[in-house]
Design an enzyme around this catalytic site. Structure first.
Site, PDB file in Angstrom:
ATOM      1  CG  ASP A 142      -1.889   1.132   1.276  1.00 10.89           C
ATOM      2  OD1 ASP A 142      -1.691   2.116   0.540  1.00 10.89           O
ATOM      3  OD2 ASP A 142      -2.858   1.060   2.057  1.00 10.89           O
ATOM      4  NE  ARG A 192       0.603   0.307   6.537  1.00 11.30           N
ATOM      5  CZ  ARG A 192       1.845  -0.152   6.681  1.00 11.30           C
ATOM      6  NH1 ARG A 192       2.704  -0.078   5.661  1.00 11.30           N
ATOM      7  NH2 ARG A 192       2.230  -0.672   7.834  1.00 11.30           N
ATOM      8  N   GLY A 233       3.716  -1.394  17.724  1.00  9.07           N
ATOM      9  CA  GLY A 233       3.273  -2.353  16.717  1.00  9.07           C
ATOM     10  C   GLY A 233       4.200  -2.307  15.520  1.00  9.07           C
ATOM     11  CG  ASP A 282       4.523  -6.380  16.690  1.00  6.54           C
ATOM     12  OD1 ASP A 282       4.329  -5.611  15.733  1.00  6.54           O
ATOM     13  OD2 ASP A 282       3.764  -7.338  16.971  1.00  6.54           O
ATOM     14  CB  SER A 302       2.903 -10.347  16.237  1.00  3.54           C
ATOM     15  OG  SER A 302       3.051 -11.259  15.183  1.00  3.54           O
ATOM     16  CB  ILE A 328       2.171  -0.710  24.127  1.00  4.82           C
ATOM     17  CG1 ILE A 328       2.999   0.560  24.302  1.00  4.82           C
ATOM     18  CG2 ILE A 328       0.677  -0.394  24.092  1.00  4.82           C
ATOM     19  CD1 ILE A 328       4.471   0.367  24.069  1.00  4.82           C
ATOM     20  CD  GLU A 329      -2.266  -2.300  25.829  1.00  2.00           C
ATOM     21  OE1 GLU A 329      -3.124  -1.976  24.982  1.00  2.00           O
ATOM     22  OE2 GLU A 329      -1.353  -3.142  25.586  1.00  2.00           O
ATOM     23  CD  GLU A 387      -0.997   1.029   9.397  1.00  2.00           C
ATOM     24  OE1 GLU A 387      -2.046   1.253  10.047  1.00  2.00           O
ATOM     25  OE2 GLU A 387      -0.821   0.004   8.729  1.00  2.00           O
ATOM     26  CD  GLU A 389      -7.109  -5.004  12.845  1.00  2.00           C
ATOM     27  OE1 GLU A 389      -6.241  -4.099  12.734  1.00  2.00           O
ATOM     28  OE2 GLU A 389      -7.026  -6.102  12.286  1.00  2.00           O
ATOM     29  CG  HIS A 394      -4.294  -1.822   3.596  1.00  2.00           C
ATOM     30  ND1 HIS A 394      -3.515  -0.720   3.871  1.00  2.00           N
ATOM     31  CD2 HIS A 394      -4.592  -2.359   4.802  1.00  2.00           C
ATOM     32  CE1 HIS A 394      -3.333  -0.607   5.164  1.00  2.00           C
ATOM     33  NE2 HIS A 394      -3.973  -1.599   5.765  1.00  2.00           N
TER      34      HIS A 394
END
Length: 629
Positions: free
Chosen positions: A298, A301, A325, A347, A349, A375-376, A390, A399, A559
Site C-alpha cells: 500500500d 500508506r 506495533g 510488538d 507478535s 505496550i500496556e 500505523e 481492531e 488497503h
C-alpha cells in the site's frame, strides 16, 4: 484480509444502553459545508482525581428540574423539587425501581419539558405513573443541559438521607435486612440496647434515637461494602471493555531479550494491566509475512509515513522514538535512517523475530532495540520524544489499536513530544452505487430458478469494506469524528455524531460511505476542520497526510478501502434534498476490537411548490444497525 467483512448480529437495544452510559453528549463536526460546531463529547481529560468533589456534586451550581432557580448541590435541587414542585425524585426512583438509564431519561425529560412547556416552572405537584414511554426512549439519554451534574450525582444520594431524628415518629426505622450485590441477605445482630427498660418519656425518646443511629450506622457499613464491591466490578468491566478481552490470561509481556539476559524483570509501576486474548488470535494474525506484504504494498500508506519522516529529519535527529506495533520494522528503520538517536520497537507478535533480523541485516541494531510484549504492560528504559505507529483499521477504529497507542502516549511520551500521525478524521457521505445490493442481496431472488429469500437475512447488517467509485458519490462529505491524537482519550473513541448530507444532483442513494483522512504535523497541533487533504493544502499548511476515501486512480487506493453501509432499497432524491441523522459507533461489548454501528436518519425533501421548504414522509425515516467483526 478479505475485501469484505461478514458479521452476523442483532438489532438489540442493549448496545444503545451501553453506549449511552459511556457517553453524555454528542460530537458533531462537519468537514466542508457543515452547519454544526464542534461539540466533542465530555471532557477530554477525565481522570479519577476529577471526581474528588464531595458526592460528585460540588463542582458547579445545578439548575432546578422545573424552574430557573440555581442551587450549589444536587441534594438541594432535589429538596427544592420536593418542597416547591411536589416531586420527590429519589423516592420516585425507589418506588418504581428505576434503573440508571431510566433515571437519566427522567431527568432529561423534565429538563426538556421545562424548556418547551409554558408554565412548567409554576407546577406545584408532579407525579410519575411509572409506565411513561419516555422512560424507555433513548432520545432522552442525550443531555438537555451541557455538563448537567444531576446526571452523575443522583446515584450518590439515598432516599432517606435527609430524614432527621425528629422525623422518627413519621418515618419507620431502616429495615435491618440488607441485600448484598450477590443476593445474600445480611441481618443486623442483636442490639445491646434492646433489653434496656426506660422509666421516663425522655429515656424512651433517647433510646429510640440511639437505635435509629445504630441502624443507620449498620446500613452505612453495608452500603460501603456494596460500593467497594461495585467499584471492583466497575474496574473489571472497564478493563474488559477498553482492552483486549480475548487475550490469553497466561500471556505476559516479555521485555527485550537483552533486558531479560540482564535479569531486569522488575515490573514497571506505570504498566496498565489488560485482560487476556484467548488464543492470541489478534496478535497471531500479524505473525505471517503475507499481511505485512499487503500493507507494505500500500504505497499511499507506506510512502505517507516515509515522506513525513524523511522530509522532517530535523524533528527526528538525535531523538528517542517509540514504534508501537513495529511489525517488520519498516517505520523504525525509516526513523533510524532519518537520524534518530534511539528507536524502541514494540510488538506482541512473532513477527518481531523477523523484524530483529531485518534490522540486523540493514545495520541498525545499534540504534533500534526490540521489545516483545503489550505496550500496556511492557517496561521501557526511558521516556520518548516521538511515537510512530500505523494503527489504523477499517473505518479507522476497527481492531481498537488506537487504544494501545493512547496508553503508550500516556505512559511514555515526554512533555512536548509528538505522535505520528498526529490526527485522523472519520468522514461520511453517500453513494448511488447499487452493485453490492444487486450482487449480494438481490442475488438470492433467483438462484438457478429457485427463490432463496432466507439467505438475505443479515446480509445488509454486514458493513462492507470495498472500493467506492468517486463518480457514485452524490452528497457532500461531512466529518463525524475528529481525533486529535495528542489529547483524545480512550473513552472518546466511542461516539455519537449528528450529520447532515445534501444531494448534489438528482440521483439515488444506495449506501452510506465512511472512510478516514490522516495528518502528520511537525508539532502535534490540531488541524482545523477547514483544512483538507489535497497535496496543495498539505503543502500550504506544512503538513503530510493521505486519504482513504474514493479516488480516481488505483495508484491512490489504500488497503483500507471504504466502508459501505448498504440500504435495503435505493432512495430516489432530488438536488437539494437533505438527509439528517445521527451516527453511533461503539466497541462491541464481547469483543472490543469489533465495532457496533448504527445510523438513524430522516429524509427532508424540497417542496416542489415552496422554494427552500422541506418535508419528511413517514417512510423517509429509518434506524439501521451495522457491524464490523
Amino acid at each position: 484480509m478479505s475485501s469484505r467483512i461478514l458479521q452476523p448480529g442483532s438489532t438489540s437495544n442493549d448496545g444503545d444502553a451501553v453506549f449511552s452510559a459511556r457517553r453524555q453528549s454528542i460530537a458533531s463536526q462537519v468537514y466542508t459545508q457543515s452547519e454544526y460546531s464542534d461539540s466533542e463529547i465530555g471532557e477530554q481529560d477525565n481522570r479519577w482525581d476529577d471526581w474528588e468533589a464531595e458526592d460528585g456534586m460540588g463542582a458547579e451550581d445545578t439548575k432546578c428540574l422545573f424552574c430557573v432557580e440555581i442551587f450549589p448541590s444536587a441534594r438541594e435541587v432535589f429538596a427544592h423539587c420536593t418542597a416547591s414542585h411536589g416531586f420527590n425524585f429519589l423516592q420516585t426512583r425507589q418506588r418504581f425501581n428505576l434503573d440508571f438509564y431510566q433515571s437519566i431519561r427522567l431527568i432529561n425529560y423534565l429538563r426538556k419539558q421545562a424548556l418547551v412547556v409554558n408554565g412548567f416552572d409554576q407546577i406545584s405537584t408532579w407525579t410519575l405513573e411509572g409506565n411513561e414511554s419516555f422512560l424507555n426512549d433513548d432520545e432522552f439519554l442525550r443531555p438537555v443541559l451541557e455538563d448537567d451534574s444531576l446526571l452523575y450525582a443522583f446515584e450518590e444520594l439515598e432516599v432517606e438521607e435527609d430524614f432527621s431524628a425528629n422525623d422518627q415518629d413519621h418515618h419507620p426505622p431502616l429495615d435491618t435486612t440488607i441485600l448484598m450485590p450477590q443476593g445474600d441477605a445480611r441481618k443486623m445482630g442483636r442490639s445491646p440496647y434492646e433489653d434496656i427498660e426506660t422509666t421516663t418519656e425522655l429515656e424512651a425518646k433517647l433510646l429510640k434515637q440511639l437505635r435509629l443511629v445504630e441502624e443507620r450506622l449498620f446500613a452505612t457499613k453495608v452500603q460501603l461494602q456494596n460500593t467497594e464491591m461495585q467499584f471492583q466490578e466497575y474496574r473489571a468491566r472497564v478493563k474488559e471493555s477498553f482492552f483486549d478481552t480475548l487475550e490469553d490470561a497466561t500471556a505476559r509481556s516479555i521485555v527485550s531479550q537483552t533486558r531479560q539476559e540482564n535479569g531486569d524483570e522488575d515490573r514497571d509501576p506505570t504498566a496498565v494491566m489488560v485482560a487476556g486474548d484467548e488464543g492470541n488470535y489478534y496478535f497471531n494474525s500479524y505473525a505471517h509475512s503475507d499481511i505485512h506484504q499487503q500493507m507494505l504494498n500500500d504505497r499511499v500508506r507506506t510512502e505517507g509515513y516515509r515522506d513525513y519522516i524523511y522530509e522532517n529529519k530535523d524533528i527526528f535527529k538525535g531523538k528517542t522514538v517509540l514504534d508501537v506495533g513495529c511489525g517488520t520494522g519498516i517505520l523504525s528503520m525509516f526513523a533510524a535512517r532519518a537520524g534518530a538517536a534511539k528507536v524502541l520497537s514494540v510488538d506482541n507478535s512473532d513477527i518481531i523475530d523477523k523484524a530483529r533480523k531485518n534490522i540486523e541485516e540493514n545495520g541498525f541494531q545499534e540504534v533500534i532495540t526490540l521489545y516483545r510484549g503489550k505496550i500496556e504492560e511492557i517496561k521501557l528504559p526511558c521516556k520518548v520524544d516521538i511515537i510512530i505507529s500505523e494503527w489504523m483499521g477499517y473505518f479507522l477504529l476497527y481492531e481498537a489499536m488506537l487504544d494501545s497507542v493512547l496508553i503508550a502516549r500516556d505512559r511514555f511520551l515526554a512533555p512536548g513530544g509528538i505522535l505520528a500521525p498526529s490526527q485522523t478524521r472519520i468522514l461520511f457521505t453517500a453513494s448511488s452505487d447499487e452493485s453490492f445490493l444487486n450482487d449480494h442481496y438481490h442475488y438470492w431472488n433467483d438462484v438457478y430458478g429457485f427463490k432463496m429469500s432466507t439467505m438475505k437475512e443479515g446480509v445488509l447488517q454486514e458493513a462492507v469494506v470495498d472500493f467506492v467509485s468517486p463518480e457514485t458519490i452524490v452528497t457532500n462529505t461531512v466529518t463525524i469524528k475528529d481525533l486529535p491524537h495528542q489529547t483524545i482519550t480512550v473513552v472518546d473513541l466511542d461516539f455519537i455524531s449528528d450529520f447532515e448530507l445534501e444531494m448534489q444532483r438528482d440521483d439515488q442513494i444506495c449506501a452510506f460511505v465512511g472512510y478516514f483522512d490522516t495528518w502528520f504535523s511537525r508539532d502535534g497541533k490540531v488541524v482545523p476542520l477547514d483544512v483538507g487533504i489535497t497535496k496543495d493544502e498539505l503543502k500550504r499548511h506544512d503538513l503530510n497526510g493521505f486519504t482513504t476515501g474514493p479516488v480516481i486512480t488505483t495508484a491512490e487506493e489504500t488497503h483500507w478501502k471504504q466502508t459501505m453501509f448498504v440500504l435495503q432499497s435505493p432512495i430516489e432524491l432530488k438536488k437539494g434534498d437533505k438527509i439528517k441523522g445521527t451516527f453511533f459507533c461503539i466497541k462491541n461489548i464481547n469483543n472490543p476490537r469489533a465495532l457496533d454501528l448504527r445510523i438513524k436518519y430522516e429524509i427532508q425533501r424540497l417542496d416542489s411548490v415552496a422554494e427552500d421548504h422541506r418535508h419528511c414522509r413517514p417512510e423517509d425515516k429509518a434506524e439501521l444497525a451495522f457491524y464490523l467483526r
